[in-house]
Design a protein around this motif. Structure first.
Motif, PDB file in Angstrom:
ATOM      1  N   VAL A 108       0.948  -1.181   0.033  1.00 19.24           N
ATOM      2  CA  VAL A 108       0.091   0.023   0.106  1.00 19.24           C
ATOM      3  C   VAL A 108       0.857   1.170   0.308  1.00 19.24           C
ATOM      4  CG1 VAL A 108      -1.570   1.375   1.237  1.00 19.24           C
ATOM      5  CG2 VAL A 108      -1.944  -1.010   0.889  1.00 19.24           C
ATOM      6  N   LEU A 109       1.937   1.045   0.854  1.00 13.17           N
ATOM      7  CA  LEU A 109       2.854   2.494   0.874  1.00 13.17           C
ATOM      8  C   LEU A 109       3.550   2.667  -0.516  1.00 13.17           C
ATOM      9  CD1 LEU A 109       4.577   2.050   4.104  1.00 13.17           C
ATOM     10  CD2 LEU A 109       2.897   4.117   3.446  1.00 13.17           C
ATOM     11  N   ASP A 151       1.007   4.001  -3.313  1.00  9.50           N
ATOM     12  CA  ASP A 151       1.051   5.435  -2.809  1.00  9.50           C
ATOM     13  C   ASP A 151       2.117   6.101  -3.608  1.00  9.50           C
ATOM     14  OD1 ASP A 151      -1.421   5.360  -1.295  1.00  9.50           O
ATOM     15  OD2 ASP A 151      -0.181   5.441   0.700  1.00  9.50           O
ATOM     16  N   ALA A 152       3.196   5.725  -3.530  1.00 13.50           N
ATOM     17  CA  ALA A 152       4.407   6.433  -4.323  1.00 13.50           C
ATOM     18  C   ALA A 152       4.291   6.169  -5.868  1.00 13.50           C
ATOM     19  CB  ALA A 152       5.495   5.638  -3.848  1.00 13.50           C
ATOM     20  N   LEU A 180       1.543   6.230  -7.555  1.00 14.49           N
ATOM     21  CA  LEU A 180       0.408   6.922  -7.996  1.00 14.49           C
ATOM     22  C   LEU A 180       0.915   8.205  -8.087  1.00 14.49           C
ATOM     23  CD1 LEU A 180      -2.798   5.275  -6.174  1.00 14.49           C
ATOM     24  CD2 LEU A 180      -1.983   4.966  -8.685  1.00 14.49           C
ATOM     25  N   CYS A 181       1.968   8.659  -7.580  1.00 11.71           N
ATOM     26  CA  CYS A 181       2.559  10.093  -7.634  1.00 11.71           C
ATOM     27  C   CYS A 181       3.082  10.148  -8.974  1.00 11.71           C
ATOM     28  CB  CYS A 181       3.337  10.282  -6.601  1.00 11.71           C
ATOM     29  SG  CYS A 181       2.416  10.676  -5.172  1.00 11.71           S
ATOM     30  N   ALA A 216       9.185   2.514   0.285  1.00  9.34           N
ATOM     31  CA  ALA A 216       8.080   2.240   1.464  1.00  9.34           C
ATOM     32  C   ALA A 216       9.079   1.488   2.447  1.00  9.34           C
ATOM     33  CB  ALA A 216       7.075   1.044   0.696  1.00  9.34           C
TER      34      ALA A 216
END
Length: 173
Positions: A52-53, A56-57, A59-60, A140
């Motif tokens: 998940v971490l 998140d990265a 998706l940036c 992450a």
């Protein structure tokens, strides 16, 4: 939107030995089909917290993301990558599913039991760039290591790293 879902369904079902049977399985009781890895894509499966971490990265980044599947029962996240015959991914609790491996997946537009798409396939064949996933996982891991130091736990296994307190150190209270 309906066209994208149909394209995604066709793309994902194409990995099955019998795409029509695959679609029937998606409409069946379990809502899942078992598909072969290694032809159109491989899957890098990591522990949920790490995945998940990393997502998140990822998706940036400006590039379109590939599919990501979550398994709530095993608490794992799977990133869909281009096939890699060497499958050189290594690490604690990292699983690489390539040629010869199989994975259960729900239809692109739905969740089924313990499986759900965090990012469903888009039907175009978009996959994650392995180097980007590697960097996101490293980032992450760094985040988890900082959190673990604060919690005094190993970021990999979760074991306590709290050693004996120096003489005169206060106990939390």
């Amino acid at each position: 939107m309906r066209r994208v879902t149909r394209q995604a369904t066709e793309w994902l079902a194409a990995a099955a030995t019998d795409p029509r049977a695959c679609k029937r399985q998606w409409r069946g009781d379990t809502g899942t089909a078992v598909l072969a890895c290694g032809r159109f894509w491989d899957v890098l499966s990591v522990p949920e917290e790490l995945g998940v971490l990393a997502l998140d990265a990822l998706l940036c980044l400006p590039q379109a993301p590939g599919p990501v599947l979550a398994d709530a029962a095993s608490r794992r996240v799977g990133f869909f990558l281009p096939p890699d015959p060497a499958g050189r991914w290594i690490g604690a609790d990292i699983r690489y599913l390539g040629r010869g491996a199989w994975i259960a997946v729900p239809a692109p537009q739905r969740a089924a039991g313990r499986l759900r798409w965090l990012i469903p396939p888009d039907g175009s064949g978009t996959l994650f760039v392995p180097a980007a996933v590697e960097l996101a996982l490293q980032q992450a891991l760094g985040t988890l290591a900082v959190q673990a130091r604060a919690d005094r736990r190993c970021p990999t296994c979760g074991a306590s790293t709290a050693g004996p307190r120096p003489h005169g150190a206060e106990r939390p209270g």
